[in-house]
Design an enzyme around this catalytic site. Structure first.
Site, PDB file in Angstrom:
ATOM      1  N   LYS A  30      63.955  38.768  78.802  1.00 51.37           N
ATOM      2  CA  LYS A  30      63.288  37.537  79.245  1.00 51.37           C
ATOM      3  C   LYS A  30      62.191  37.069  78.292  1.00 51.37           C
ATOM      4  O   LYS A  30      61.962  35.863  78.186  1.00 51.37           O
ATOM      5  CB  LYS A  30      62.742  37.710  80.662  1.00 51.37           C
TER       6      LYS A  30
ATOM      7  N   GLY B 219      65.581  36.740  87.777  1.00 49.57           N
ATOM      8  CA  GLY B 219      65.999  36.417  89.141  1.00 49.57           C
ATOM      9  C   GLY B 219      64.993  36.846  90.186  1.00 49.57           C
ATOM     10  O   GLY B 219      65.342  37.063  91.338  1.00 49.57           O
TER      11      GLY B 219
ATOM     12  N   ILE C  57      52.102  29.671  88.118  1.00 57.76           N
ATOM     13  CA  ILE C  57      52.205  28.278  88.566  1.00 57.76           C
ATOM     14  C   ILE C  57      52.353  28.295  90.082  1.00 57.76           C
ATOM     15  O   ILE C  57      53.313  28.857  90.606  1.00 57.76           O
ATOM     16  CB  ILE C  57      53.445  27.577  87.934  1.00 57.76           C
TER      17      ILE C  57
ATOM     18  N   ARG D 233      76.143  32.094  82.539  1.00 53.71           N
ATOM     19  CA  ARG D 233      77.372  32.157  83.351  1.00 53.71           C
ATOM     20  C   ARG D 233      77.555  30.833  84.078  1.00 53.71           C
ATOM     21  O   ARG D 233      76.656  29.996  84.082  1.00 53.71           O
ATOM     22  CB  ARG D 233      77.212  33.263  84.399  1.00 53.71           C
TER      23      ARG D 233
END
Ligand code: MV4
Length: 449
Positions: A116, A164, A203, A292
């Site tokens: 990430k 995720g 955020i 994907r």
């Protein structure tokens, strides 16, 4: 074009892939576990191979058995769907080095986007806005402490190998920073075998907006606008829509152009989704890229009148993108409700078992993607998605009206489903007004309604 595609998945997405292949005239091979002998994907594919017992790790997550099935069936491509091995770089590598096209980007690309902080760095280099925070991995607690003094609280600590929503922590003050840092590190090591962390400004209550991109192997890429995915519970999306009530035509063009630039700069190939956080002031920041086709792709298909699966397969076979960006524009509005075999009143507890009655809705603007049927036994081993109900209308109001009607017509007996949850949720004023963010579901209580 491919001669035969093996589908390394089950459930509704396996069926969706078979449908695309049938329209492209490509024979299909289904693989299945012993628990899925009576599944529709097994019946609808041209061939089916049982690859192992019920547990995912011995079947749908087992690369060796899947490769063996591809070998004996003579498939020259594998479609991984979503979940299972769809973002497993080693599996993609294994396919391609056996001369079988993995329908997705390269193993190297999957690896880069799975890391990430590397994904964030690559996107930042391409000019995609990112959340202020650490430049890559935070090497130590001391470095992290210095950094958060600069960026200010609240901050979010994220696992480099997470994603995720897994392995994230919000920290609101210096007193709790060290504990959170150490716990995040230990959790990341335990969950992903990689303790690496990165830190970002947190955020507050953003929207989750994602852009669908499609890139061919010849340096062309287009976008298909955004999907609004803010209605989530514990990082599980429940409702998705296209377009987003929060995104103007101007913002769509801006986010889309930036997403395409990102995809082109990293030399992305195939279907991909670039996830953004959108804040109250309509600033957007790159989050993650999913390599994907996604569960919620149908809402995009409905408003752009395109078959993204067929397009993904054609791109993987080396064909050019058909359309120019100027010929791609949304028409109307589409909303998807995920119908899960879960008891929403008991904490969305999974509720496998036999479907006794299955009556699906129909009429104008209604689409169902489902592998379920009357007397189908939902196995307890996999995810609980049993149907996706998608409605399309000339505008959001009509899409919602059709959703009410379709949810009322939908009859599933024998198991608990999320249908009653969706009926209540779409009746809420905030939903009708399009006034929600990623914190919405946790703030409200539908049980008292
Ligand atoms: C964030 C955030 C706020 N600030 N990062 C959750 C999933 C993963 N893709 C990133 N996530 C978030 N990252 C910063 N700097 C809030 C979330 C987040 C979230 C994002 C999308 C959808 C639902 C969410 C629910 C909680 C938190």
């Amino acid at each position: 074009m491919f001669n035969k595609i093996l589908i390394a998945n089950r459930g509704e997405i396996a069926l969706r892939i078979i449908r695309a292949c049938k329209e492209l005239n490509i024979p299909t091979v289904a693989i299945h576990s012993e628990a899925d002998v009576n599944s529709l994907h097994v019946k609808f594919a041209d061939e089916a191979i049982c690859i192992g017992p019920a547990s995912s790790s011995h079947s749908y997550l087992n690369p060796v058995r899947i490769m063996a099935a591809a070998d004996v069936s003579g498939a020259d491509a594998i479609h991984p769907g979503y979940g299972f091995l769809a973002e497993n770089d080693e599996f993609a590598d294994m396919c391609n080095s056996s001369g079988i096209k993995f329908i997705g980007p390269s193993a190297q690309m999957i690896r880069s986007m799975g890391n990430k902080s590397e994904a964030k760095r690559l996107m930042q280099e391409a000019g995609v806005p990112v959340v202020p925070g650490s430049e890559g991995v935070v090497e130590s607690f001391e470095v992290g402490k210095k950094l958060v003094k600069d960026i200010g609280f609240p901050v979010m600590i994220k696992a480099v190998s997470g994603g995720g929503g897994r392995g994230m922590r919000i920290v609101r003050n210096m007193e709790s920073f060290e504990m959170n840092y150490q716990m995040a590190k230990a959790e990341a090591q335990g969950a992903f075998g990689d303790p690496s962390l990165y830190i970002e400004k947190f955020i507050e209550n953003p929207r989750h907006i994602e852009i669908q991109v499609m890139a061919d192997q010849h340096g062309n890429a287009v976008h298909y606008g955004e999907r609004e995915c803010s209605i989530q519970r514990r990082h599980q999306k429940l409702i998705e829509e296209a377009p987003s009530a929060a995104v103007s035509g101007e913002l769509r063009q801006k986010m889309g152009q930036i997403a395409v630039k990102g995809a082109l700069d990293i030399q992305y190939e195939g279907a991909g989704t670039i996830e953004f956080l959108l804040d109250k002031d309509k600033n957007f920041y790159f989050m993650e890229m999913n390599t994907r086709i996604q569960v919620e792709h149908p809402v995009t298909e409905m408003v752009y009148d395109r078959d993204l699966l067929k397009e993904q397969i054609r791109m993987a076979a080396g064909e050019d993108i058909e359309l120019k960006q100027k010929d791609i524009y949304p028409e109307g509005h589409a909303i998807e409700c995920r119908i899960n075999a879960e008891d929403w009143e008991r904490n969305f507890m999974p509720n496998p078992g036999e479907i006794k009655t299955f009556h699906i809705p129909g009429g104008p603007g209604v689409r169902i993607d489902s592998h379920a049927y009357e007397r189908y036994h939902i196995p307890p081993y996999y995810d609980s998605l049993i149907a996706k109900l998608i409605t399309h209308g000339k505008d959001r109001q009509e899409a919602i009206a059709r959703l009410h009607r379709a949810l009322d017509e939908f009859v599933i007996e024998g198991i608990h489903t999320t249908i009653p949850f969706h009926k209540k949720l779409i009746a809420r004023k905030e939903f009708v007004d399009g006034d929600f963010d990623t914190g919405f579901l946790e703030r409200i209580n539908l049980m008292e309604q």
